[in-house]
Design an enzyme around this catalytic site. Sequence first.
Site, short mmCIF file in Angstrom:
data_model
loop_
_atom_site.label_atom_id
_atom_site.label_comp_id
_atom_site.label_asym_id
_atom_site.label_seq_id
_atom_site.Cartn_x
_atom_site.Cartn_y
_atom_site.Cartn_z
CG HIS A 142 -5.45 -27.94 16.54
ND1 HIS A 142 -4.70 -27.62 15.44
CD2 HIS A 142 -6.55 -27.15 16.47
CE1 HIS A 142 -5.32 -26.69 14.73
NE2 HIS A 142 -6.44 -26.39 15.34
CD GLU A 197 -1.13 -27.95 15.79
OE1 GLU A 197 -2.12 -28.70 15.79
OE2 GLU A 197 -0.87 -27.19 14.85
CG ASP A 212 -6.05 -20.08 19.50
OD1 ASP A 212 -6.95 -19.23 19.32
OD2 ASP A 212 -6.10 -21.21 19.00
C1 GLP Z 1 -7.75 -22.90 14.48
C2 GLP Z 1 -7.93 -22.46 15.92
C3 GLP Z 1 -8.74 -23.44 16.72
C4 GLP Z 1 -9.98 -23.87 15.94
C5 GLP Z 1 -9.56 -24.51 14.66
C6 GLP Z 1 -10.72 -25.05 13.85
O1 GLP Z 1 -6.62 -23.65 14.27
N1 GLP Z 1 -6.70 -22.26 16.57
O2 GLP Z 1 -9.10 -22.87 17.96
O3 GLP Z 1 -10.77 -24.73 16.71
O4 GLP Z 1 -8.86 -23.55 13.90
O5 GLP Z 1 -11.20 -24.09 12.97
P1 GLP Z 1 -12.55 -24.25 12.13
O6 GLP Z 1 -13.66 -24.01 13.08
O7 GLP Z 1 -12.44 -23.16 11.09
O8 GLP Z 1 -12.56 -25.58 11.55
#
Ligand code: GLP
Length: 531
Positions: A138, A143, A67
């Site tokens: 998500h 979402e 993404d």
């Molecule tokens: C973002 C990304 C996701 C990721 C999520 C969790 O929103 N789009 O792909 O899994 O953050 O992030 P973190 O690993 O910092 O908790």
Amino acid sequence: MRIILCDNYEELSKKAAKLVASQITLKPDSVLGLATGSTPVGMYGKLADMCNSGELDFSEVKTFNLDEYYPIKKTNNQSYDYFMRENLFSKINIRDENIHIPNGEADDPEKECADYEKKIRESGGIDLQVLGIGRNGHIGFNEPDASLNSFTHLTKLTENTIKANSRFFRSADEVPRQALTMGIATILNAKKIVLLASGANKRKVVSELIGGGINTSVPATMLKTHPDVVLICDRESYSGARLGIDIGGTNIKTAIIDSDNTVVYKGEFKTGNTENEIITGIVETVAALRGSFDITTVGIGTPGIIKDGKVTAANLPFKGTPLESLIEEKTGLSVTVDNDANCAALGEVVFGNTKDCENIVLITLGTGVGGGIIMNRQILRSNNNMGEIGHFVIRAKNGRPCKCGQSGCWEQYCSMTAFTRDAKAMAKKNPDSILFGLMKDGTLTGEDIFNAMDSGCEVAKKVFDDYIRYLAIGINSLVNIFGPDAIVLAGGVTRQGEKLLEPLRQLIKSDVRIEISNLQNDAGALGAAML
Ligand code: GLP
């Protein structure tokens, strides 16, 4: 979904990097799906180290990122393009043309999404997809919603995500309101998926993922429809308790294990007489235990054959019973069913006195002879009734008929039934023997045989010597086939301890460890909890 529970973030990063590395080693031109977020940063660091030490080669690897915010400039240090170059691509020997990240600068986002999806398809599809998980469940930027958009698309971020991700920006106002993301179908098309979760702020969502059903309000639960998903999580993110249930002919045993692998509860209730009674008993017990424990998974050990999730057992009213789906439906929890001897073997290698071993064979010497085989700390299983070690033939000529249809099965010589039956026959032939004198109502127990031997009875000694000889023949064969670190013996006869082990060891050809189970009847429920 397989769960790998790690002690901490460091171990999680190592395990995840190893998994990605073996994918690349096995297929140097692998197509990887990659994720951003703080969770995979440790893994990326380890992969970069492996590449720099020459252990890993990314020259043929292609990547597709999950993404990107929209709109966002690639030069913005909060863009995922920037993130990936900082944390991985600038540190490995990947070719620039093999890197794909949705373009946050695209004028026509719809076209960008369609082209991105096409490029994934043209590359042959994603071999291994790495995912993180948002606090709201998500994956990518898919979402929670009433329905989930399937392929790469432009999406709106929820308030929850904007707030969670604002920690990387100067303020929440700076977080882009939209993103380009692979869809759930894009993700599920990957051949393998590894999902990473770390930290206490993921605890709620991880427990919903593991314990709950498939639900678009927690998009990550869609992964449960994929056949090859591994969740690698650390103890901070996964606190739930695991319930193990061991179905026996008379009683059903239960055990609850917390996230530190501590046994926090043991219980027991009567096995019902009908299929419905057994299922109701289990469902009611699960409901009652949930009042006191945060149970997220249920493992069930049952006698009999399990094929395609359906149980058929000779001594229980299960005739093709879809136990797993029935209990899952009625409790809403994630349920795994396996053979009871397999569960007991798993219990032994996790909690028993062979917990330092990688490979063991458990042999249960009871009414019959059963067992389970553990290789690399996992149950060795197939969809075809494997591990029936009581039914390998150890006497081809004039072998005793067995109820399985063969003759000369090991169980006909080494079960407690066989041991006491042989003792009875020998005692009857020798009415002057001490053994004969110990017979009550025409029967003898295993203990009687040992007591007679202790009093110098030669007849009892002969019965025992024959028993031990057959036991050793079987064990020697199992050692030849599986090469275990240890053989674990369980069942009533093992209460004799060294009286059984000492003469047995003399007949074992290798230096394999022979242990008596310290868990005995508890092993099944403990192992079931760990399924
Ligand atoms: C973002 C990304 C996701 C990721 C999520 C969790 O929103 N789009 O792909 O899994 O953050 O992030 P973190 O690993 O910092 O908790």
